[in-house]
Design a protein around this motif. Structure first.
Motif, PDB file in Angstrom:
ATOM      1  N   ALA A  49       6.039  12.386  -4.743  1.00 33.09           N
ATOM      2  CA  ALA A  49       6.368  13.555  -5.565  1.00 33.09           C
ATOM      3  C   ALA A  49       7.523  13.284  -6.524  1.00 33.09           C
ATOM      4  O   ALA A  49       7.690  14.002  -7.514  1.00 33.09           O
ATOM      5  N   SER A  50       8.315  12.245  -6.275  1.00 30.30           N
ATOM      6  CA  SER A  50       9.455  11.945  -7.144  1.00 30.30           C
ATOM      7  C   SER A  50       9.125  10.927  -8.233  1.00 30.30           C
ATOM      8  O   SER A  50       9.994  10.536  -9.002  1.00 30.30           O
ATOM      9  N   ARG A  62      -6.575  -4.548  -2.320  1.00 28.23           N
ATOM     10  CA  ARG A  62      -6.429  -5.703  -1.447  1.00 28.23           C
ATOM     11  C   ARG A  62      -6.496  -5.230  -0.002  1.00 28.23           C
ATOM     12  O   ARG A  62      -5.866  -4.242   0.367  1.00 28.23           O
ATOM     13  N   ILE A  63      -7.231  -5.957   0.806  1.00 30.60           N
ATOM     14  CA  ILE A  63      -7.315  -5.676   2.239  1.00 30.60           C
ATOM     15  C   ILE A  63      -6.277  -6.562   2.928  1.00 30.60           C
ATOM     16  O   ILE A  63      -6.287  -7.781   2.771  1.00 30.60           O
ATOM     17  N   GLY A  64      -5.365  -5.950   3.675  1.00 32.92           N
ATOM     18  CA  GLY A  64      -4.298  -6.669   4.354  1.00 32.92           C
ATOM     19  C   GLY A  64      -4.775  -7.405   5.594  1.00 32.92           C
ATOM     20  O   GLY A  64      -5.922  -7.265   6.029  1.00 32.92           O
ATOM     21  N   ASP A  65      -3.880  -8.168   6.174  1.00 31.21           N
ATOM     22  CA  ASP A  65      -4.183  -8.969   7.365  1.00 31.21           C
ATOM     23  C   ASP A  65      -4.699  -8.122   8.525  1.00 31.21           C
ATOM     24  O   ASP A  65      -5.479  -8.594   9.335  1.00 31.21           O
ATOM     25  N   GLU A  66      -4.242  -6.882   8.613  1.00 29.15           N
ATOM     26  CA  GLU A  66      -4.635  -6.016   9.726  1.00 29.15           C
ATOM     27  C   GLU A  66      -5.687  -4.993   9.314  1.00 29.15           C
ATOM     28  O   GLU A  66      -5.935  -4.026  10.030  1.00 29.15           O
ATOM     29  N   GLY A  67      -6.308  -5.172   8.112  1.00 28.10           N
ATOM     30  CA  GLY A  67      -7.417  -4.321   7.687  1.00 28.10           C
ATOM     31  C   GLY A  67      -7.046  -3.144   6.808  1.00 28.10           C
ATOM     32  O   GLY A  67      -7.925  -2.452   6.309  1.00 28.10           O
ATOM     33  N   GLY A  68      -5.759  -2.874   6.602  1.00 33.45           N
ATOM     34  CA  GLY A  68      -5.350  -1.766   5.747  1.00 33.45           C
ATOM     35  C   GLY A  68      -5.554  -2.093   4.277  1.00 33.45           C
ATOM     36  O   GLY A  68      -5.573  -3.261   3.880  1.00 33.45           O
ATOM     37  N   LYS A  69      -5.715  -1.043   3.464  1.00 26.52           N
ATOM     38  CA  LYS A  69      -5.941  -1.221   2.031  1.00 26.52           C
ATOM     39  C   LYS A  69      -4.678  -0.881   1.239  1.00 26.52           C
ATOM     40  O   LYS A  69      -4.004   0.101   1.526  1.00 26.52           O
ATOM     41  N   ALA A  70      -4.428  -1.688   0.231  1.00 31.54           N
ATOM     42  CA  ALA A  70      -3.364  -1.405  -0.740  1.00 31.54           C
ATOM     43  C   ALA A  70      -4.016  -1.415  -2.110  1.00 31.54           C
ATOM     44  O   ALA A  70      -4.765  -2.340  -2.445  1.00 31.54           O
ATOM     45  N   GLY A  88      -2.994   5.322   4.245  1.00 28.28           N
ATOM     46  CA  GLY A  88      -2.272   5.902   5.366  1.00 28.28           C
ATOM     47  C   GLY A  88      -0.880   6.378   4.994  1.00 28.28           C
ATOM     48  O   GLY A  88      -0.206   7.023   5.787  1.00 28.28           O
ATOM     49  N   ARG A  89      -0.435   6.039   3.798  1.00 32.77           N
ATOM     50  CA  ARG A  89       0.877   6.473   3.292  1.00 32.77           C
ATOM     51  C   ARG A  89       0.688   7.141   1.930  1.00 32.77           C
ATOM     52  O   ARG A  89       1.377   6.829   0.964  1.00 32.77           O
ATOM     53  N   GLU A  90      -0.264   8.049   1.870  1.00 36.83           N
ATOM     54  CA  GLU A  90      -0.618   8.695   0.610  1.00 36.83           C
ATOM     55  C   GLU A  90       0.509   9.541   0.026  1.00 36.83           C
ATOM     56  O   GLU A  90       0.487   9.875  -1.151  1.00 36.83           O
TER      57      GLU A  90
END
Length: 131
Positions: A49-50, A62-70, A88-90
């Motif tokens: 929001a800032s 990009r798919i990270g080492d543990e499966g998360g997306k960036a 997960g950090r929207e």
């Protein structure tokens, strides 16, 4: 806290931030090394929001080492990454510290993927470490 502006190399894509960072971190993963062309990435996470984004961007997921997306947003003209979001950090946005071109930017307090850290890299005293 004064307003900070991050920009790509050509200045077409910018992020204006009106709050301080939630956290400043160093990542030694191989993907960040490739993304930055350096031996690690340094990034600051902010409340979404800032942050106000202006300009055109293209995205790379990009798919990270543990499966998360960036999802990385970069300038289509010069190719510099100006911001990215992590699945997960929207509620937050991450900005590479170098995009601020501000030598007085707060130092990192967290270091991750240190098993991939180049042996000659030194870190700030008191930084939190995560293998």
């Amino acid at each position: 806290m004064s307003t900070r502006i991050a920009a790509c190399s050509c200045g077409q894509l910018t992020a204006t931030i009106v709050e301080g960072p939630i956290r400043v971190s160093i990542c030694h993963c191989l993907a960040c090394q490739r993304r930055t062309g350096s031996v690690f990435g340094v990034q600051a996470r902010f409340n979404k929001a800032s942050v106000t984004i202006q300009g055109q961007s293209r995205q790379y997921v990009r798919i990270g080492d543990e499966g998360g997306k960036a999802t990385f947003s970069f300038c289509p003209n010069c190719g510099a990454t100006v911001h990215y979001e992590i699945e997960g950090r929207e509620d937050s946005m991450t900005i590479p510290v170098g995009a601020f071109a501000e030598p007085s930017f707060p130092e990192p307090t967290f270091s991750v993927y240190e098993e991939r850290k180049h042996a000659w890299v030194g870190l700030p005293l008191g930084i939190e470490h995560m293998a």
